[in-house]
Design a protein around this motif. Sequence first.
Motif, short mmCIF file in Angstrom:
data_model
loop_
_atom_site.label_atom_id
_atom_site.label_comp_id
_atom_site.label_asym_id
_atom_site.label_seq_id
_atom_site.Cartn_x
_atom_site.Cartn_y
_atom_site.Cartn_z
N LEU A 1 28.09 -16.69 -30.13
CA LEU A 1 27.41 -17.73 -30.90
C LEU A 1 27.21 -17.29 -32.34
CD1 LEU A 1 24.73 -18.76 -28.25
CD2 LEU A 1 26.84 -19.96 -28.81
N SER A 2 27.15 -18.27 -33.22
CA SER A 2 26.99 -18.00 -34.65
C SER A 2 25.53 -17.70 -34.98
CB SER A 2 27.48 -19.18 -35.47
OG SER A 2 28.85 -19.41 -35.25
N THR A 3 25.36 -16.92 -36.02
CA THR A 3 24.02 -16.60 -36.51
C THR A 3 23.99 -16.73 -38.02
OG1 THR A 3 24.58 -14.24 -36.64
CG2 THR A 3 23.55 -15.00 -34.60
N GLY A 4 22.80 -16.78 -38.58
CA GLY A 4 22.66 -16.86 -40.02
C GLY A 4 21.53 -17.77 -40.43
N PRO A 5 21.16 -17.76 -41.69
CA PRO A 5 20.03 -18.58 -42.16
C PRO A 5 20.28 -20.07 -42.06
CG PRO A 5 21.21 -17.57 -44.01
CD PRO A 5 21.74 -16.94 -42.78
N HIS A 6 21.55 -20.47 -41.96
CA HIS A 6 21.87 -21.90 -41.88
C HIS A 6 22.04 -22.38 -40.44
CE1 HIS A 6 25.64 -19.74 -41.61
NE2 HIS A 6 26.26 -20.82 -41.18
N ILE A 7 21.80 -21.49 -39.47
CA ILE A 7 21.99 -21.81 -38.05
C ILE A 7 20.64 -21.98 -37.35
CG2 ILE A 7 22.89 -20.99 -35.85
CD1 ILE A 7 25.09 -21.73 -37.78
N ILE A 8 20.53 -23.07 -36.58
CA ILE A 8 19.34 -23.31 -35.74
C ILE A 8 19.79 -23.38 -34.29
CG2 ILE A 8 17.44 -24.88 -35.21
CD1 ILE A 8 17.61 -25.95 -38.02
N GLY A 9 19.22 -22.56 -33.43
CA GLY A 9 19.55 -22.63 -32.01
C GLY A 9 20.97 -22.19 -31.71
N ASN A 10 21.56 -22.78 -30.67
CA ASN A 10 22.88 -22.38 -30.19
C ASN A 10 23.98 -23.15 -30.90
OD1 ASN A 10 21.62 -20.68 -28.31
ND2 ASN A 10 21.48 -22.32 -26.80
N VAL A 11 24.83 -22.41 -31.59
CA VAL A 11 25.92 -23.02 -32.37
C VAL A 11 27.18 -22.19 -32.17
CG1 VAL A 11 26.77 -23.59 -34.67
CG2 VAL A 11 24.36 -23.97 -34.10
N LEU A 12 28.29 -22.86 -31.90
CA LEU A 12 29.59 -22.21 -31.70
C LEU A 12 30.51 -22.66 -32.83
CD1 LEU A 12 31.17 -20.43 -29.62
CD2 LEU A 12 31.95 -22.58 -28.59
N VAL A 13 30.96 -21.72 -33.64
CA VAL A 13 31.83 -22.04 -34.79
C VAL A 13 33.13 -21.25 -34.66
CG1 VAL A 13 32.06 -22.02 -37.30
CG2 VAL A 13 29.82 -22.44 -36.26
N HIS A 14 34.25 -21.95 -34.68
CA HIS A 14 35.54 -21.27 -34.61
C HIS A 14 35.75 -20.41 -35.85
CE1 HIS A 14 39.94 -20.74 -34.40
NE2 HIS A 14 39.78 -20.90 -33.11
#
Length: 400
Positions: free
Chosen positions: A284-297
Amino acid sequence: MCCIGATLGFMLFGCDLLVSSIIVLDLKMSMQRRVYGNPFAKRNPNYLAAYDANSSFRSVPKPLVEFANKPMILHQIEALKAVGVTEVVLAINYQPEVMLNFLKEFEAKVGITIKCSRETEPLGTAGPLALARDKLIDDSGEPFFVLNSDVISEYPFKEMIEFHKSHGGEASIMVTKVDEPSKYGVVVMEESTGQVDKFVEKPKLFVGNKINAGIYLLNPSVLDRIELRPTSIEKEIFPKIAAEKKLYAMVLPGFWMDIGQPRGYITGLRLYLDSLRKKTSSKLSTGPHIIGNVLVHETATIGEGCLIGPDVAIGPGCVVESGVRLSRCTVMRGVRIKKHACVSSSIIGWHSTVGQWARIENMTILGEDVHVCDEIYSNGGVVLPHKEIKSRILKPEIVM
């Protein structure tokens, strides 16, 4: 070619292509396990709005539609591979070459041989098993799996094999608990043993809260009960086996969702990403622009000042420009989301564009190559492929 300990069969139900297509997976394993799979029995002409406006066919068979950046069918094939499956035979009654051509590139990657068996007429959810009888029976006498391809879960195949061996019955089905059983066909079972007593369709009075999860493990003898004609395994075959006290149900551990309709697809994505967080959170993606569970190719790009999440999947080659807000949505391969657009609870199809300051919400579904102009609002619009949206969609409707 079929057994536990020798071979296990697998059939995947879920290649819905206007006609009721069938996928058959005949899986060899190191322990010679097979699986047989069959597609949607129900027909869904506008799934993801990914169909041609003139013919009502989707441009992509449903099992090939991406879910969490991977074709639906690959989630199941990879789970089967994990328990030793080495060969897959697809049985489908419409354009088998589409499935085969697409999956050919995955044969070497996954390490599974993929073949095809064609159904010439719709045979329901049991008839295809009779059609593939010679592929499912060998001298071992071992069981085979049957799956619905539009079901997402953690696929506890190993546990199901152990359960099937332990009860000594003729067939095992997986069941899942639901909050509102009156909407479904309920499986009435003995809690301590799992022995199925009966099936009750949409009960008005409470009889239980467990429903068919679309994952089965069957002995070859079940095939003797099925004629080569359109037949429902759920309504015609299983009740007879249950009446003989030879049908057992295992409660599915973990999450489960039928993702064959857009709302279930979005809910399934949330459940899948939550499971991913618990098992392999590094994906899963992380960072200041990410909230909760996010999958980014890894090939997607995200601009500055965006807010992404929760429960978002962004596919390969996507471009998300600055100031974009995404939540509870899937953005498929090659999509461009322009500056300050907002997308929530929606599915954005392949190579589509969402204009600047546009707002897309409430189960809006964009087919392939749809272009939403700047500052457009869509409230639940279902847009067919290759369209340009120049005016607001104020209530749920299909845009031809």
